[in-house]
Design a protein around this motif. Structure first.
Motif, short mmCIF file in Angstrom:
data_model
loop_
_atom_site.label_atom_id
_atom_site.label_comp_id
_atom_site.label_asym_id
_atom_site.label_seq_id
_atom_site.Cartn_x
_atom_site.Cartn_y
_atom_site.Cartn_z
N UNK A 289 -7.25 4.06 -0.22
CA UNK A 289 -6.17 5.04 -0.11
C UNK A 289 -4.86 4.48 0.42
N UNK A 290 -4.97 3.53 1.34
CA UNK A 290 -3.76 3.10 2.04
C UNK A 290 -3.02 1.98 1.31
N UNK B 171 -0.73 0.66 -1.72
CA UNK B 171 0.20 1.11 -2.76
C UNK B 171 0.37 -0.02 -3.74
N UNK C 64 6.57 -7.31 3.56
CA UNK C 64 6.44 -6.42 4.71
C UNK C 64 5.21 -5.54 4.51
N UNK C 65 4.58 -5.14 5.61
CA UNK C 65 3.35 -4.32 5.51
C UNK C 65 3.58 -3.11 4.62
N UNK C 66 4.70 -2.40 4.89
CA UNK C 66 4.91 -1.13 4.20
C UNK C 66 5.29 -1.31 2.73
N UNK D 263 0.77 2.41 2.48
CA UNK D 263 1.40 3.72 2.56
C UNK D 263 0.72 4.58 3.59
N UNK E 203 5.89 -3.53 12.65
CA UNK E 203 6.87 -4.57 12.34
C UNK E 203 8.13 -3.93 11.81
N UNK F 141 10.69 -4.16 8.98
CA UNK F 141 10.84 -4.76 7.66
C UNK F 141 12.25 -5.35 7.55
N UNK G 115 7.72 -0.22 10.56
CA UNK G 115 6.49 0.22 9.90
C UNK G 115 5.31 0.18 10.84
N UNK G 116 4.48 1.21 10.74
CA UNK G 116 3.27 1.31 11.55
C UNK G 116 2.09 1.23 10.60
N UNK G 117 1.17 0.32 10.86
CA UNK G 117 0.02 0.16 9.98
C UNK G 117 -1.22 0.69 10.70
N UNK H 73 -1.01 7.87 2.83
CA UNK H 73 -2.42 7.89 3.23
C UNK H 73 -2.57 8.62 4.55
N UNK I 110 8.35 6.95 9.34
CA UNK I 110 8.79 5.70 8.70
C UNK I 110 9.83 5.98 7.63
N UNK J 55 8.50 6.51 3.84
CA UNK J 55 8.44 5.27 3.08
C UNK J 55 7.80 5.45 1.71
N UNK K 10 8.76 3.85 -2.09
CA UNK K 10 7.87 3.31 -3.12
C UNK K 10 8.17 3.97 -4.46
#
Lengths: 195, 257
Positions: free
Chosen positions: A111-112, A114, A189-191, A195, B94, B96, B103-105, B146, B157, B160, B164
């Motif tokens: 799910x997470x 993208x 970058x992570x994002x 998502x 981090x 970007x 961004x938060x993971x 998600x 964020x 975000x 996309x």
């Protein structure tokens, strides 16, 4: 205590290897048959001559359709057109009843994650085969192997339990994405991919 | 093709506090867009989840003369010495470099909540429970975001997921540069009085860059030197004077969704 190098050690080592390399994957994954046996080869072959993007389309906003819905199939298969048993089953069970096929998607990411096909295909110029291999010319659908714990497809980790791979379609973990992105100096970058 | 050809953006916001009526449409739009689940009946200001709050502040004068302002507060996207990034033991946060978005993971987060302590804006929230939606509502979840799980921290964020989408839309035309009108966060879009402006602070022609330079513009807790990218605008001096105050505890927060 068993000494390192003794026959006891090696037999234990052997048993551990067999369990780890052969038994563990069988326990971890269960095998599911696809609801319909679909042959890419028949559709992309000379008689029909379709291309990948004939069914796996993009919309104008860059979204990727993935597996086509029944509507697209029904364009040709409103009635049985071939002779195979699989098609008869498909038309009878799904088309006639207007029921979408609950495909098991080999390439479905968690799910997470993208992933934009438009980015990779239109901008990056990557051909379908680079990541999906010869799937487009396969004669039948292989069983879907589902991770019993996470529910993810085995294609994510890859068929080889050690994680070693030589082609893109043999594993689609985050590391595999990152490796290619780093090689080509792309977004990292992570994002960008989460998502 | 390589990264150097991609424009570096610094996404930011300008929120006009003289326009904000405190209606809370931004809160709802945010929660719907980002799959923030409604709080359980027992949640309070400390345990609820909302990526955005609207803080009510008053100038302290007696009734006929009293004035109220509403301050929409979300992650301020600090650019320098970003407090949450510097304390995270997991590398789960981090900035970007391409967009300036913090961004938060959640999948990396271990739930230590150090970042929540570090954040001067109280813009981070911890999931004390797995998210739950009333029956049927889960069908309206946004597939581009998600949902988070129990035990992790989450925060704004700048929608975000919409970036996309904007990138995918650009890619459909074979481009790597997004059309700025394709990327607008949900709160900005939903504001009935258009109090929030969003855009690239690096783009001199952008409304947000112009507003950030306005003499009405200020940033909260700018003395900390974290260079937040959310600007607030007000012509009222008592509102401007709040900039250096701790606001988070001044009025109750909307956390019940």
């Amino acid at each position: 205590m068993i000494k390192k190098g003794s026959p006891g050690f090696w037999s234990g080592f052997g048993v551990a290897l067999v369990i780890g390399w052969l038994a563990f994957p069988r326990i971890l994954y269960r095998s599911l048959e696809q609801p319909v046996q679909f042959s890419h080869a028949i559709h992309t072959g000379e008689t029909v001559g379709m291309t990948c993007d004939g069914c796996h389309t993009f919309s104008n906003d860059g979204r990727f359709a993935g597996i086509p819905t029944l509507v697209q199939c029904a364009g040709c298969h409103a009635d049985v057109v071939g002779e195979t048993e699989a098609e008869e089953h498909f038309v009878k069970e799904y088309i006639k009843q207007r029921r979408e096929v609950p495909w098991h998607v080999y390439a479905r990411q968690p799910d997470n994650a993208h992933f934009s096909h438009a980015d990779h295909v239109n901008v990056g110029g990557i051909v379908c085969e680079r990541c999906h291999g010869s799937h487009g010319t396969s004669g039948s659908l292989r069983p879907f192997e589902e991770n019993r714990i996470s529910g993810y497809s085995r294609d994510i980790w890859g068929a080889n339990i050690s994680g070693v791979k030589s082609n893109a379609w043999e594993g689609m973990k985050m590391n595999d994405c990152v490796a290619c992105h780093n090689e080509n100096n792309h977004r990292s970058a992570c994002l960008d991919c989460h998502k | 093709m390589d990264q150097a050809t991609v424009k570096q953006s610094r996404y930011g916001m300008a929120i006009d506090l003289d326009r904000c009526t405190g209606c809370g449409a931004c809160l709802m739009a945010c929660a719907v867009e980002n799959n923030v689940s409604p709080g359980r009946p027992t949640v309070n200001e400390r345990t609820g989840t909302t990526w955005m709050r609207v803080i009510e502040v008053q100038d302290g004068r007696a009734f006929p003369a009293a004035e109220t302002a509403f301050i929409p507060m979300m992650c301020q996207q600090c650019e320098e010495e970003t407090p949450c990034v510097s304390v995270c033991p997991q590398n789960a946060v981090e900035v970007d470099p391409e967009t300036g978005i913090v961004g938060q993971i959640p999948q990396r987060c271990l739930g230590c909540r150090y970042c929540m302590t570090a954040c001067p804006y109280h813009a981070r929230y911890y999931n004390w429970w797995d998210p739950q939606w009333p029956e049927g509502m889960e069908k309206a979840l946004n597939p581009d975001v998600a949902p988070r799980m129990r035990g992790v921290v989450e925060k704004c964020n700048f929608c975000h997921g919409r970036l996309h989408d904007a990138r995918a839309k650009a890619a459909a035309k074979g481009s790597r540069e997004i059309n700025p009108t394709d990327y607008i966060p949900a709160c900005v879009e939903s504001c009935p009085v258009q109090a929030i402006t969003f855009g690239d602070l690096n783009d001199e022609a952008a409304d947000v860059a112009r507003q950030a330079k306005s003499e009405r513009a200020f940033r909260f807790l700018s003395r900390l030197g974290t260079e937040p990218k959310v600007y607030y605008l007000s012509g009222r001096s008592w509102v401007q004077r709040l900039a250096d105050r701790e606001l988070a505890r001044s009025k109750k927060e909307t956390v019940h969704g």
